[in-house]
Design a protein around this motif. Structure first.
Motif, PDB file in Angstrom:
ATOM      1  N   VAL A  14      -8.866  -5.095  -6.765  1.00  0.00           N
ATOM      2  CA  VAL A  14      -9.570  -4.589  -5.590  1.00  0.00           C
ATOM      3  C   VAL A  14      -9.280  -3.098  -5.494  1.00  0.00           C
ATOM      4  O   VAL A  14      -8.117  -2.690  -5.406  1.00  0.00           O
ATOM      5  CB  VAL A  14      -9.119  -5.305  -4.301  1.00  0.00           C
ATOM      6  CG1 VAL A  14      -9.901  -4.782  -3.103  1.00  0.00           C
ATOM      7  CG2 VAL A  14      -9.272  -6.819  -4.443  1.00  0.00           C
ATOM      8  N   VAL A  15     -10.342  -2.300  -5.560  1.00  0.00           N
ATOM      9  CA  VAL A  15     -10.220  -0.850  -5.446  1.00  0.00           C
ATOM     10  C   VAL A  15     -10.683  -0.471  -4.050  1.00  0.00           C
ATOM     11  O   VAL A  15     -11.842  -0.699  -3.695  1.00  0.00           O
ATOM     12  CB  VAL A  15     -11.084  -0.128  -6.508  1.00  0.00           C
ATOM     13  CG1 VAL A  15     -10.894   1.380  -6.409  1.00  0.00           C
ATOM     14  CG2 VAL A  15     -10.772  -0.639  -7.905  1.00  0.00           C
ATOM     15  N   GLU A  16      -9.742   0.076  -3.273  1.00  0.00           N
ATOM     16  CA  GLU A  16     -10.075   0.469  -1.904  1.00  0.00           C
ATOM     17  C   GLU A  16     -11.002   1.672  -1.939  1.00  0.00           C
ATOM     18  O   GLU A  16     -10.717   2.653  -2.618  1.00  0.00           O
ATOM     19  CB  GLU A  16      -8.805   0.798  -1.123  1.00  0.00           C
ATOM     20  CG  GLU A  16      -7.829  -0.362  -1.043  1.00  0.00           C
ATOM     21  CD  GLU A  16      -8.423  -1.605  -0.392  1.00  0.00           C
ATOM     22  OE1 GLU A  16      -9.263  -1.484   0.526  1.00  0.00           O
ATOM     23  OE2 GLU A  16      -8.049  -2.715  -0.810  1.00  0.00           O
ATOM     24  N   GLY A  17     -12.111   1.590  -1.210  1.00  0.00           N
ATOM     25  CA  GLY A  17     -13.080   2.674  -1.178  1.00  0.00           C
ATOM     26  C   GLY A  17     -12.654   3.788  -0.240  1.00  0.00           C
ATOM     27  O   GLY A  17     -11.697   3.661   0.510  1.00  0.00           O
ATOM     28  N   ARG A  18     -13.370   4.871  -0.309  1.00  0.00           N
ATOM     29  CA  ARG A  18     -13.127   5.971   0.630  1.00  0.00           C
ATOM     30  C   ARG A  18     -13.517   5.509   2.030  1.00  0.00           C
ATOM     31  O   ARG A  18     -14.194   4.511   2.187  1.00  0.00           O
ATOM     32  CB  ARG A  18     -13.930   7.193   0.211  1.00  0.00           C
ATOM     33  CG  ARG A  18     -13.423   7.768  -1.081  1.00  0.00           C
ATOM     34  CD  ARG A  18     -14.123   9.052  -1.407  1.00  0.00           C
ATOM     35  NE  ARG A  18     -13.524   9.620  -2.610  1.00  0.00           N
ATOM     36  CZ  ARG A  18     -14.035  10.612  -3.274  1.00  0.00           C
ATOM     37  NH1 ARG A  18     -15.136  11.189  -2.866  1.00  0.00           N
ATOM     38  NH2 ARG A  18     -13.440  11.074  -4.351  1.00  0.00           N
ATOM     39  N   ALA A  19     -13.112   6.248   3.026  1.00  0.00           N
ATOM     40  CA  ALA A  19     -13.338   5.871   4.423  1.00  0.00           C
ATOM     41  C   ALA A  19     -14.752   5.341   4.654  1.00  0.00           C
ATOM     42  O   ALA A  19     -15.729   6.032   4.396  1.00  0.00           O
ATOM     43  CB  ALA A  19     -13.058   7.062   5.327  1.00  0.00           C
ATOM     44  N   SER A  21     -16.483   3.167   3.038  1.00  0.00           N
ATOM     45  CA  SER A  21     -17.313   2.747   1.907  1.00  0.00           C
ATOM     46  C   SER A  21     -16.963   1.359   1.381  1.00  0.00           C
ATOM     47  O   SER A  21     -17.557   0.911   0.422  1.00  0.00           O
ATOM     48  CB  SER A  21     -17.213   3.778   0.774  1.00  0.00           C
ATOM     49  OG  SER A  21     -15.910   3.790   0.229  1.00  0.00           O
ATOM     50  N   GLY A  22     -16.001   0.673   2.002  1.00  0.00           N
ATOM     51  CA  GLY A  22     -15.644  -0.671   1.563  1.00  0.00           C
ATOM     52  C   GLY A  22     -14.822  -0.656   0.289  1.00  0.00           C
ATOM     53  O   GLY A  22     -14.322   0.384  -0.128  1.00  0.00           O
ATOM     54  N   SER A  23     -14.700  -1.818  -0.326  1.00  0.00           N
ATOM     55  CA  SER A  23     -13.904  -1.921  -1.543  1.00  0.00           C
ATOM     56  C   SER A  23     -14.726  -2.548  -2.660  1.00  0.00           C
ATOM     57  O   SER A  23     -15.753  -3.164  -2.417  1.00  0.00           O
ATOM     58  CB  SER A  23     -12.634  -2.732  -1.283  1.00  0.00           C
ATOM     59  OG  SER A  23     -12.969  -4.030  -0.842  1.00  0.00           O
ATOM     60  N   VAL A  24     -14.250  -2.376  -3.890  1.00  0.00           N
ATOM     61  CA  VAL A  24     -14.903  -2.934  -5.071  1.00  0.00           C
ATOM     62  C   VAL A  24     -13.981  -4.001  -5.637  1.00  0.00           C
ATOM     63  O   VAL A  24     -12.774  -3.790  -5.769  1.00  0.00           O
ATOM     64  CB  VAL A  24     -15.145  -1.823  -6.123  1.00  0.00           C
ATOM     65  CG1 VAL A  24     -15.718  -2.406  -7.396  1.00  0.00           C
ATOM     66  CG2 VAL A  24     -16.062  -0.744  -5.561  1.00  0.00           C
ATOM     67  N   ARG A  25     -14.544  -5.159  -5.983  1.00  0.00           N
ATOM     68  CA  ARG A  25     -13.775  -6.271  -6.546  1.00  0.00           C
ATOM     69  C   ARG A  25     -14.213  -6.475  -8.000  1.00  0.00           C
ATOM     70  O   ARG A  25     -15.403  -6.569  -8.262  1.00  0.00           O
ATOM     71  CB  ARG A  25     -13.984  -7.534  -5.731  1.00  0.00           C
ATOM     72  CG  ARG A  25     -13.545  -7.348  -4.271  1.00  0.00           C
ATOM     73  CD  ARG A  25     -13.860  -8.559  -3.432  1.00  0.00           C
ATOM     74  NE  ARG A  25     -13.098  -9.732  -3.834  1.00  0.00           N
ATOM     75  CZ  ARG A  25     -11.844  -9.991  -3.462  1.00  0.00           C
ATOM     76  NH1 ARG A  25     -11.213  -9.143  -2.679  1.00  0.00           N
ATOM     77  NH2 ARG A  25     -11.234 -11.085  -3.865  1.00  0.00           N
ATOM     78  N   VAL A  26     -13.232  -6.541  -8.893  1.00  0.00           N
ATOM     79  CA  VAL A  26     -13.498  -6.604 -10.333  1.00  0.00           C
ATOM     80  C   VAL A  26     -12.656  -7.716 -10.949  1.00  0.00           C
ATOM     81  O   VAL A  26     -11.472  -7.850 -10.610  1.00  0.00           O
ATOM     82  CB  VAL A  26     -13.117  -5.247 -10.998  1.00  0.00           C
ATOM     83  CG1 VAL A  26     -13.317  -5.297 -12.484  1.00  0.00           C
ATOM     84  CG2 VAL A  26     -13.907  -4.116 -10.373  1.00  0.00           C
ATOM     85  N   LEU A  77       1.101   0.714  -6.748  1.00  0.00           N
ATOM     86  CA  LEU A  77      -0.251   0.525  -7.272  1.00  0.00           C
ATOM     87  C   LEU A  77      -1.214   1.621  -6.816  1.00  0.00           C
ATOM     88  O   LEU A  77      -2.401   1.394  -6.608  1.00  0.00           O
ATOM     89  CB  LEU A  77      -0.808  -0.864  -6.939  1.00  0.00           C
ATOM     90  CG  LEU A  77       0.007  -2.056  -7.464  1.00  0.00           C
ATOM     91  CD1 LEU A  77      -0.664  -3.364  -7.099  1.00  0.00           C
ATOM     92  CD2 LEU A  77       0.216  -1.959  -8.969  1.00  0.00           C
ATOM     93  N   THR A  78      -0.686   2.824  -6.704  1.00  0.00           N
ATOM     94  CA  THR A  78      -1.509   4.000  -6.443  1.00  0.00           C
ATOM     95  C   THR A  78      -1.800   4.660  -7.791  1.00  0.00           C
ATOM     96  O   THR A  78      -0.896   4.794  -8.622  1.00  0.00           O
ATOM     97  CB  THR A  78      -0.770   4.997  -5.528  1.00  0.00           C
ATOM     98  OG1 THR A  78      -0.445   4.333  -4.304  1.00  0.00           O
ATOM     99  CG2 THR A  78      -1.622   6.220  -5.233  1.00  0.00           C
ATOM    100  N   ILE A 119      -4.909   0.547  -5.318  1.00  0.00           N
ATOM    101  CA  ILE A 119      -5.342  -0.665  -6.008  1.00  0.00           C
ATOM    102  C   ILE A 119      -4.599  -1.849  -5.407  1.00  0.00           C
ATOM    103  O   ILE A 119      -3.428  -1.757  -5.075  1.00  0.00           O
ATOM    104  CB  ILE A 119      -4.991  -0.572  -7.512  1.00  0.00           C
ATOM    105  CG1 ILE A 119      -5.598   0.667  -8.161  1.00  0.00           C
ATOM    106  CG2 ILE A 119      -5.371  -1.843  -8.255  1.00  0.00           C
ATOM    107  CD1 ILE A 119      -7.086   0.708  -8.183  1.00  0.00           C
ATOM    108  N   THR A 120      -5.285  -2.989  -5.311  1.00  0.00           N
ATOM    109  CA  THR A 120      -4.652  -4.230  -4.915  1.00  0.00           C
ATOM    110  C   THR A 120      -4.961  -5.261  -5.992  1.00  0.00           C
ATOM    111  O   THR A 120      -6.063  -5.270  -6.543  1.00  0.00           O
ATOM    112  CB  THR A 120      -5.211  -4.737  -3.568  1.00  0.00           C
ATOM    113  OG1 THR A 120      -5.028  -3.715  -2.593  1.00  0.00           O
ATOM    114  CG2 THR A 120      -4.503  -6.005  -3.113  1.00  0.00           C
ATOM    115  N   VAL A 121      -3.987  -6.121  -6.298  1.00  0.00           N
ATOM    116  CA  VAL A 121      -4.176  -7.173  -7.283  1.00  0.00           C
ATOM    117  C   VAL A 121      -4.049  -8.516  -6.570  1.00  0.00           C
ATOM    118  O   VAL A 121      -3.035  -8.776  -5.909  1.00  0.00           O
ATOM    119  CB  VAL A 121      -3.141  -7.081  -8.424  1.00  0.00           C
ATOM    120  CG1 VAL A 121      -3.241  -8.289  -9.347  1.00  0.00           C
ATOM    121  CG2 VAL A 121      -3.344  -5.783  -9.197  1.00  0.00           C
ATOM    122  N   GLU A 122      -5.078  -9.348  -6.693  1.00  0.00           N
ATOM    123  CA  GLU A 122      -5.042 -10.700  -6.163  1.00  0.00           C
ATOM    124  C   GLU A 122      -4.929 -11.642  -7.344  1.00  0.00           C
ATOM    125  O   GLU A 122      -5.845 -11.695  -8.165  1.00  0.00           O
ATOM    126  CB  GLU A 122      -6.307 -10.996  -5.362  1.00  0.00           C
ATOM    127  CG  GLU A 122      -6.475 -10.109  -4.140  1.00  0.00           C
ATOM    128  CD  GLU A 122      -7.807 -10.323  -3.442  1.00  0.00           C
ATOM    129  OE1 GLU A 122      -8.659 -11.079  -3.943  1.00  0.00           O
ATOM    130  OE2 GLU A 122      -7.983  -9.708  -2.377  1.00  0.00           O
TER     131      GLU A 122
END
Length: 124
Positions: A14-19, A21-26, A77-78, A119-122
């Protein structure tokens, strides 16, 4: 933050988006064992999503069949560095890097992976 032990397997990046803009999941492959990290993306023609090598401070692209994007991550995870690597290259270790993220060339910019991104890892 304590020392995290990753296990080989699947997950979601999970990539956190800019203010605003939401996040992207890959889709994500996690390589936590020495054997999985040593193999990485070697010999593959493509990857569905990304691969997390943990722990790792650098990578090489010898015996790779495709160019890749490589992001070095600190213990939180930055993203501390992002670069594109062609096959047959050796990446120098980053002193603060604890994990390395790999993906097909061009993918990380599409996802918003840049220096300073969180970055977040699930795990699955």
């Amino acid at each position: 933050m304590g020392r995290r032990r990753w296990r080989d397997g699947a997950g979601t990046l999970v990539v956190e988006g800019r203010a605003g803009s939401g996040s992207v999941r890959v889709p994500l492959e996690i390589a936590g064992s020495y054997r999985a990290r040593a193999k990485g993306l070697l010999g593959r023609h493509s990857v569905d999503g990304a691969m997390l090598l943990a722990p790792a401070s650098s990578v090489h692209t010898f015996r790779m069949r495709m160019p890749v994007d490589v992001a070095c991550l600190d213990r939180r995870l930055t993203v501390i560095a992002v670069r594109a690597m062609r096959p047959g290259r050796f990446g120098l270790p980053r002193t603060r890097s604890r994990h390395v993220l790999e993906a097909e060339a061009g993918a990380m910019s599409e996802w918003g992976v840049r220096v300073g991104a969180q970055i977040t890892v699930e795990e699955a």
